[in-house]
Enzyme design. Structure first.
Site, PDB file in Angstrom:
ATOM      1  N   MET A 280       0.888  -1.114   0.055  1.00  0.00           N
ATOM      2  CA  MET A 280       0.059   0.079   0.155  1.00  0.00           C
ATOM      3  C   MET A 280       0.974   1.353  -0.090  1.00  0.00           C
ATOM      4  O   MET A 280       0.327   2.332  -0.537  1.00  0.00           O
ATOM      5  CB  MET A 280      -0.894  -0.009   1.138  1.00  0.00           C
ATOM      6  CG  MET A 280      -1.958  -0.968   1.021  1.00  0.00           C
ATOM      7  SD  MET A 280      -3.236  -1.243   2.474  1.00  0.00           S
ATOM      8  CE  MET A 280      -2.291  -2.393   3.541  1.00  0.00           C
ATOM      9  N   CYS A 281       2.235   0.937   0.358  1.00  0.00           N
ATOM     10  CA  CYS A 281       3.114   2.422   0.373  1.00  0.00           C
ATOM     11  C   CYS A 281       3.369   2.777  -0.939  1.00  0.00           C
ATOM     12  O   CYS A 281       3.712   4.152  -1.284  1.00  0.00           O
ATOM     13  CB  CYS A 281       4.251   2.306   1.231  1.00  0.00           C
ATOM     14  SG  CYS A 281       5.448   0.800   0.723  1.00  0.00           S
ATOM     15  N   ARG A 282       3.102   1.971  -1.903  1.00  0.00           N
ATOM     16  CA  ARG A 282       3.531   2.403  -3.529  1.00  0.00           C
ATOM     17  C   ARG A 282       2.477   3.213  -3.931  1.00  0.00           C
ATOM     18  O   ARG A 282       2.829   4.101  -4.767  1.00  0.00           O
ATOM     19  CB  ARG A 282       3.601   1.094  -4.233  1.00  0.00           C
ATOM     20  CG  ARG A 282       4.746   0.326  -4.051  1.00  0.00           C
ATOM     21  CD  ARG A 282       4.855  -1.200  -4.757  1.00  0.00           C
ATOM     22  NE  ARG A 282       5.896  -1.830  -4.312  1.00  0.00           N
ATOM     23  CZ  ARG A 282       6.395  -3.289  -4.794  1.00  0.00           C
ATOM     24  NH1 ARG A 282       5.677  -3.622  -6.012  1.00  0.00           N
ATOM     25  NH2 ARG A 282       7.111  -3.804  -4.282  1.00  0.00           N
TER      26      ARG A 282
END
Length: 137
Positions: free
Chosen positions: A1-3
């Site tokens: 999800m950090c992408r």
């Protein structure tokens, strides 16, 4: 999800450059091709903090039970529907955050600490904080 969040922050790169503010990521590890796989989603410099000094003395973690939280699954589905995939490599329980830090005594102008996996910062808040950075004299 950090992408997903990295891509959204990278969309601010032209405005940040215009204001003379760099876009920087600090990551805690580089397992396999993790950073190489992250680079297409992030338009700034990436630094590795293997000793986790940037994460502070009280690292904020979300254990395995975090995966039963509704908000985590909603964030995961939002990212997945947008075409973002994560990885299951390395230590994945330390929560991240986004900071806007001004020079010298100006300090932290925006502090967003994830409350759960996938809890993103509002890019409008980032831009608003960046515009408050005082020029270095």
């Amino acid at each position: 999800m950090c992408r997903e969040e990295a891509s959204e922050l990278s969309s601010l790169k032209p405005q940040l450059e215009e204001l003379g503010v760099p876009l920087i990521a600090v990551v805690k590890e580089n397992v396999g091709t993790e950073i190489q796989d992250f680079r297409p989603h992030f338009a700034g410099d990436i630094y590795i903090d293997e000793k986790k000094h940037f994460y502070g003395p009280l690292q904020r973690r979300m254990g395995g039970l975090g995966f039963i939280r509704l908000g985590v699954w909603q964030n995961f589905m939002r990212a997945w529907r947008s075409g973002y995939q994560g990885n299951m490599n390395g230590e994945g329980f330390i929560l991240g955050g986004v900071f806007v830090i001004g020079p010298g005594d100006q300090g932290i102008l925006l502090e967003h600490r994830e409350k759960e996996f996938g809890d993103k910062v509002d890019t409008a808040d980032v831009l608003e904080a960046v515009k408050k950075i005082a020029p270095v004299k």
